[in-house]
Design an enzyme around this catalytic site. Structure first.
Site, short mmCIF file in Angstrom:
data_model
loop_
_atom_site.label_atom_id
_atom_site.label_comp_id
_atom_site.label_asym_id
_atom_site.label_seq_id
_atom_site.Cartn_x
_atom_site.Cartn_y
_atom_site.Cartn_z
N CYS A 161 0.72 -1.28 -0.03
CA CYS A 161 -0.17 -0.08 0.08
C CYS A 161 0.98 1.27 0.13
O CYS A 161 1.65 1.54 0.84
CB CYS A 161 -0.91 -0.02 1.38
SG CYS A 161 -1.70 1.31 1.75
N CYS A 214 0.09 4.03 2.88
CA CYS A 214 0.39 3.43 4.17
C CYS A 214 1.98 3.64 4.27
O CYS A 214 2.13 4.00 5.47
CB CYS A 214 0.33 2.08 4.07
SG CYS A 214 -1.21 1.44 3.85
#
Length: 110
Positions: free
Chosen positions: A35, A38
């Site tokens: 991600c 993230c």
């Protein structure tokens, strides 16, 4: 992972988050290695964990290795940050924010 954040698994979630939040707020970062957003907020969360040391625990749950916890709290997209207080989710933030906004959100909720 640095010394500031605590890795949490499905097995340790209850002890590390739910029970721990009864003695102080715990911010859980639901994330994954693949991600991009993230990874963008990861360093900011590390810094904030240091800045809020003693007032807040920052825990990280890798959703790929620990699918039960995000499922239990209806995490649909990542990064999702859930602040636990007194054993229950108290505030949720979905998506990446700049560090200053993350800090304001945390400060406003603890």
């Amino acid at each position: 992972m640095s010394a500031n954040t605590v890795p949490v698994t499905d097995k340790s979630f209850d002890a590390d988050v739910v029970q721990a939040s009864k003695t102080g707020p715990v911010l859980v970062d639901f994330w994954a290695e693949w991600c991009g957003p993230c990874k963008m907020i990861g360093p900011a969360l590390e810094e904030l964990a240091g800045e809020f040391a003693g007032k807040l625990t920052v825990a990280k749950v890798d959703i790929d290795n620990n699918p039960a916890s995000p499922n239990q709290f209806a995490v649909r997209g990542i990064p999702t940050l859930i602040l636990f207080k007194d054993g229950k989710p108290a505030a949720t933030q979905v998506g990446a924010l700049p560090k200053s906004k993350l800090k304001d959100w945390i400060a406003g909720n603890i």
